[in-house]
Motif scaffolding. Structure first.
Motif, PDB file in Angstrom:
ATOM      1  N   MET A   1      62.084  58.000  62.434  1.00  0.00           N
ATOM      2  CA  MET A   1      61.638  57.092  61.557  1.00  0.00           C
ATOM      3  C   MET A   1      59.821  57.320  61.830  1.00  0.00           C
ATOM      4  O   MET A   1      59.886  57.226  63.296  1.00  0.00           O
ATOM      5  CB  MET A   1      61.771  55.605  61.437  1.00  0.00           C
ATOM      6  N   ILE A   2      58.732  57.242  61.305  1.00  0.00           N
ATOM      7  CA  ILE A   2      57.564  57.492  61.799  1.00  0.00           C
ATOM      8  C   ILE A   2      57.129  56.073  61.747  1.00  0.00           C
ATOM      9  O   ILE A   2      57.075  55.228  60.881  1.00  0.00           O
ATOM     10  CB  ILE A   2      56.769  58.133  60.619  1.00  0.00           C
ATOM     11  N   VAL A   3      56.407  55.774  62.846  1.00  0.00           N
ATOM     12  CA  VAL A   3      55.647  54.391  63.028  1.00  0.00           C
ATOM     13  C   VAL A   3      54.294  54.432  63.656  1.00  0.00           C
ATOM     14  O   VAL A   3      53.924  55.612  64.334  1.00  0.00           O
ATOM     15  CB  VAL A   3      56.787  53.485  63.843  1.00  0.00           C
ATOM     16  N   LYS A   4      53.490  53.346  63.416  1.00  0.00           N
ATOM     17  CA  LYS A   4      52.287  53.532  63.837  1.00  0.00           C
ATOM     18  C   LYS A   4      52.256  53.290  65.612  1.00  0.00           C
ATOM     19  O   LYS A   4      52.906  52.284  65.954  1.00  0.00           O
ATOM     20  CB  LYS A   4      51.182  52.516  63.245  1.00  0.00           C
ATOM     21  N   ALA A   5      51.265  53.646  66.124  1.00  0.00           N
ATOM     22  CA  ALA A   5      51.262  53.296  67.511  1.00  0.00           C
ATOM     23  C   ALA A   5      49.673  53.538  68.054  1.00  0.00           C
ATOM     24  O   ALA A   5      48.895  54.047  67.341  1.00  0.00           O
ATOM     25  CB  ALA A   5      52.003  54.331  68.506  1.00  0.00           C
ATOM     26  N   TYR A   6      49.480  53.286  69.276  1.00  0.00           N
ATOM     27  CA  TYR A   6      48.146  53.773  69.864  1.00  0.00           C
ATOM     28  C   TYR A   6      48.408  54.415  71.334  1.00  0.00           C
ATOM     29  O   TYR A   6      49.001  54.011  71.836  1.00  0.00           O
ATOM     30  CB  TYR A   6      47.476  52.398  70.235  1.00  0.00           C
ATOM     31  N   GLY A   7      47.676  55.516  71.396  1.00  0.00           N
ATOM     32  CA  GLY A   7      47.851  56.139  72.628  1.00  0.00           C
ATOM     33  C   GLY A   7      46.827  57.139  72.775  1.00  0.00           C
ATOM     34  O   GLY A   7      45.753  57.373  72.039  1.00  0.00           O
ATOM     35  N   ALA A   8      46.957  57.975  74.052  1.00  0.00           N
ATOM     36  CA  ALA A   8      45.844  58.908  74.164  1.00  0.00           C
ATOM     37  C   ALA A   8      46.536  60.391  74.190  1.00  0.00           C
ATOM     38  O   ALA A   8      47.593  60.458  74.606  1.00  0.00           O
ATOM     39  CB  ALA A   8      45.269  58.827  75.523  1.00  0.00           C
ATOM     40  N   HIS A   9      45.624  61.489  73.854  1.00  0.00           N
ATOM     41  CA  HIS A   9      45.862  62.813  73.823  1.00  0.00           C
ATOM     42  C   HIS A   9      45.619  63.417  75.448  1.00  0.00           C
ATOM     43  O   HIS A   9      46.134  64.299  75.722  1.00  0.00           O
ATOM     44  CB  HIS A   9      45.488  63.581  72.755  1.00  0.00           C
ATOM     45  N   THR A  10      44.586  62.922  76.031  1.00  0.00           N
ATOM     46  CA  THR A  10      44.250  63.435  77.021  1.00  0.00           C
ATOM     47  C   THR A  10      43.714  62.304  78.077  1.00  0.00           C
ATOM     48  O   THR A  10      43.323  61.253  77.535  1.00  0.00           O
ATOM     49  CB  THR A  10      42.907  64.472  77.129  1.00  0.00           C
ATOM     50  N   ALA A  11      43.601  62.529  79.389  1.00  0.00           N
ATOM     51  CA  ALA A  11      43.199  61.650  80.326  1.00  0.00           C
ATOM     52  C   ALA A  11      41.645  61.186  80.048  1.00  0.00           C
ATOM     53  O   ALA A  11      41.319  60.054  80.704  1.00  0.00           O
ATOM     54  CB  ALA A  11      43.286  62.128  81.740  1.00  0.00           C
ATOM     55  N   ASP A  12      40.792  62.217  79.650  1.00  0.00           N
ATOM     56  CA  ASP A  12      39.425  61.644  79.590  1.00  0.00           C
ATOM     57  C   ASP A  12      39.009  61.272  78.341  1.00  0.00           C
ATOM     58  O   ASP A  12      37.745  61.179  77.898  1.00  0.00           O
ATOM     59  CB  ASP A  12      38.330  62.967  79.986  1.00  0.00           C
ATOM     60  N   LYS A  13      40.015  61.022  77.245  1.00  0.00           N
ATOM     61  CA  LYS A  13      39.741  60.525  75.784  1.00  0.00           C
ATOM     62  C   LYS A  13      40.339  59.200  75.689  1.00  0.00           C
ATOM     63  O   LYS A  13      41.116  58.682  76.290  1.00  0.00           O
ATOM     64  CB  LYS A  13      40.249  61.442  74.909  1.00  0.00           C
ATOM     65  N   PRO A  14      39.429  58.212  74.842  1.00  0.00           N
ATOM     66  CA  PRO A  14      39.975  57.080  74.551  1.00  0.00           C
ATOM     67  C   PRO A  14      41.185  56.899  73.794  1.00  0.00           C
ATOM     68  O   PRO A  14      41.639  57.928  73.181  1.00  0.00           O
ATOM     69  CB  PRO A  14      38.827  56.385  73.709  1.00  0.00           C
ATOM     70  N   LEU A  15      41.895  55.776  73.867  1.00  0.00           N
ATOM     71  CA  LEU A  15      43.118  55.581  73.044  1.00  0.00           C
ATOM     72  C   LEU A  15      42.838  55.572  71.692  1.00  0.00           C
ATOM     73  O   LEU A  15      41.851  54.753  71.144  1.00  0.00           O
ATOM     74  CB  LEU A  15      43.898  54.281  73.605  1.00  0.00           C
ATOM     75  N   PRO A 117      61.409  61.154  81.018  1.00  0.00           N
ATOM     76  CA  PRO A 117      62.162  62.191  80.077  1.00  0.00           C
ATOM     77  C   PRO A 117      62.951  61.514  79.350  1.00  0.00           C
ATOM     78  O   PRO A 117      63.951  60.877  79.414  1.00  0.00           O
ATOM     79  CB  PRO A 117      62.950  63.152  81.151  1.00  0.00           C
ATOM     80  N   THR A 118      63.131  62.349  77.876  1.00  0.00           N
ATOM     81  CA  THR A 118      64.092  61.929  76.839  1.00  0.00           C
ATOM     82  C   THR A 118      64.128  63.078  76.178  1.00  0.00           C
ATOM     83  O   THR A 118      63.551  63.826  75.864  1.00  0.00           O
ATOM     84  CB  THR A 118      63.469  60.605  76.052  1.00  0.00           C
ATOM     85  N   ALA A 119      65.485  63.049  75.321  1.00  0.00           N
ATOM     86  CA  ALA A 119      65.706  63.921  74.176  1.00  0.00           C
ATOM     87  C   ALA A 119      65.027  63.765  72.984  1.00  0.00           C
ATOM     88  O   ALA A 119      64.846  64.483  72.064  1.00  0.00           O
ATOM     89  CB  ALA A 119      67.285  63.861  73.910  1.00  0.00           C
ATOM     90  N   ASP A 120      64.656  62.351  73.019  1.00  0.00           N
ATOM     91  CA  ASP A 120      63.458  62.098  71.729  1.00  0.00           C
ATOM     92  C   ASP A 120      62.355  62.862  71.487  1.00  0.00           C
ATOM     93  O   ASP A 120      61.664  63.210  72.685  1.00  0.00           O
ATOM     94  CB  ASP A 120      63.199  60.674  71.706  1.00  0.00           C
ATOM     95  N   ALA A 121      61.720  63.333  70.467  1.00  0.00           N
ATOM     96  CA  ALA A 121      60.453  63.771  70.425  1.00  0.00           C
ATOM     97  C   ALA A 121      59.357  62.882  70.859  1.00  0.00           C
ATOM     98  O   ALA A 121      59.692  61.707  70.620  1.00  0.00           O
ATOM     99  CB  ALA A 121      60.068  64.351  68.926  1.00  0.00           C
ATOM    100  N   PRO A 122      58.512  63.554  71.760  1.00  0.00           N
ATOM    101  CA  PRO A 122      57.987  64.560  71.879  1.00  0.00           C
ATOM    102  C   PRO A 122      58.646  65.017  73.195  1.00  0.00           C
ATOM    103  O   PRO A 122      57.980  66.089  74.123  1.00  0.00           O
ATOM    104  CB  PRO A 122      56.722  64.564  71.959  1.00  0.00           C
ATOM    105  N   GLY A 123      59.824  64.773  73.866  1.00  0.00           N
ATOM    106  CA  GLY A 123      60.480  64.992  74.886  1.00  0.00           C
ATOM    107  C   GLY A 123      60.127  64.024  76.069  1.00  0.00           C
ATOM    108  O   GLY A 123      60.492  64.132  77.412  1.00  0.00           O
ATOM    109  N   HIS A 124      59.306  63.172  75.903  1.00  0.00           N
ATOM    110  CA  HIS A 124      59.080  61.886  76.880  1.00  0.00           C
ATOM    111  C   HIS A 124      59.041  60.543  76.297  1.00  0.00           C
ATOM    112  O   HIS A 124      58.744  60.515  75.015  1.00  0.00           O
ATOM    113  CB  HIS A 124      57.860  62.114  77.714  1.00  0.00           C
ATOM    114  N   THR A 125      59.226  59.520  76.715  1.00  0.00           N
ATOM    115  CA  THR A 125      59.420  58.205  76.324  1.00  0.00           C
ATOM    116  C   THR A 125      57.820  57.775  75.859  1.00  0.00           C
ATOM    117  O   THR A 125      56.987  58.016  76.454  1.00  0.00           O
ATOM    118  CB  THR A 125      59.945  57.293  77.065  1.00  0.00           C
TER     119      THR A 125
END
Length: 349
Positions: A1-15, A117-125
């Motif tokens: 299921m696709i859900v909305k989230a807030y996160g970051a793609h790199t350490a130096d970019k905002p969430l 680590p997890t089997a779920d995409a993207p490979g980490h929780t």
């Protein structure tokens, strides 16, 4: 299921807003629609790679509360509609000595709610800055507080158990004089819990402005740690010190406040080490320096039940998901009383 989230793609970019995938519940899984998620100082360290091993995209959040929306075929302890929480742990090996003793937090294969680590995409929780999470029933906790307190319950899942566990382990209670160093997200919970356990609580802060706040939280005495006279007045008087400060600082001044056989436990996790303490402050009075990390699932449930019984919740400031970057900057300045909580309904806006 696709859900909305807030996160970051790199350490130096905002969430920023992200779409993430959650698995379909398996036989022992509980699916939770997240109502609120607390914001922990650990989230900043991890998302900005101040701690090693950050995996991207990084979706933080391990102070999760909400309602069960689906359960797997073999789940009997929870049902749709239940108020529940998820803390810092979503998996462990389930068969080592630590897991068998209900101390999953010390399992060498403990999986964190995010960046594990997890089997779920993207490979980490991916954590609680999201609309939904799916977790094995073993790691789901029952919330018994009134529903109107649910947002303020969220920080108990990390800040609450992080302070409760060492207080319980070192048997803090009536007749003990306990110091709590730092009056922030962790410290304010430490004061409330130690007070509810019956201890005489001495709060330590670097800020004169927090003196009355600490008393309102349940402190019997408040010491401004920069004041040498106030510190000296408590020399060799404390049975236990809970040090919650998440920044490097000198520990020696606090060791001098412990009685013989007293213990100071560190629960704050700074990005760089504390200055090394003077060993003579330890050996001359058989004092101990220790650490403690969250708590296992049984103890976390015990903490939630204790807090429900005593009417304990966190002091919070509610934010929308799109305010998280500003909240991080305010946290780094100590400008929050005492825990930010995301209203996860804002993710859909």
């Amino acid at each position: 299921m696709i859900v909305k989230a807030y996160g970051a793609h790199t350490a130096d970019k905002p969430l920023e807003s992200l779409d993430i995938t959650r698995r379909v519940p398996g036989a022992h899984d509980v699916q939770i629609d997240i109502a609120f998620c607390g914001v922990c100082h650990s989230d900043i360290h991890q998302v900005r790679s101040e701690w090693a091993g950050t995996l991207y995209p990084c979706v933080p959040g391990h102070e999760i509360v909400g309602r069960v929306s689906a359960v797997g075929a073999h789940v009997s302890t929870f049902k749709s509609g239940d108020l529940v929480g998820i803390g810092c742990i979503v998996d462990s090996c389930q068969h080592c000595a630590d897991c068998n003793e209900g101390l999953e937090n010390y399992c060498d294969h403990m999986v964190g709610t995010y960046n594990g680590p997890t089997a779920d995409a993207p490979g980490h929780t991916l954590g609680g800055y999201s609309q939904q999470v799916v977790v094995h029933e073993r790691y789901v906790l029952r919330v018994r507080h009134p529903e109107e307190q649910l947002a303020a319950v969220a920080p108990l899942l990390c800040a609450g158990i992080t302070t409760y566990s060492p207080l319980r382990h070192w048997n803090v209670g009536a007749g003990h004089k306990v110091g709590v160093v730092g009056i922030g997200g962790l410290g304010h919970m430490g004061i409330k819990l130690a007070h509810a356990m019956g201890a005489h609580v001495v709060a330590f802060t670097t800020s004169e402005s927090k003196r009355e706040d600490a008393k309102a939280l349940g402190a019997d005495e408040v010491v401004v740690s920069r004041n040498a006279r106030e510190m000296a007045a408590h020399s060799k008087s404390l049975d236990f010190i809970l040090n919650t400060v998440a920044a490097p600082h000198e520990l020696d001044a606090f060791f001098a406040l412990l009685k013989r056989d007293g213990t100071m436990t560190l629960v704050g996790a700074p990005a760089t080490p504390h200055p090394s303490p003077n060993v003579f402050n330890l050996i001359m009075k058989r004092r101990s320096l220790s650490g403690s990390m969250i708590g296992g699932i049984p103890e976390t449930q015990e903490m939630l039940d204790f807090c429900a019984e005593h009417g304990i919740v966190a002091d919070i400031e509610m934010i929308r998901a799109d305010e998280i970057n500003q909240a991080y900057e305010r946290m780094l300045k100590g400008n929050v009383k005492y825990r930010f909580v995301i209203d996860n309904a804002s993710l859909a806006l």
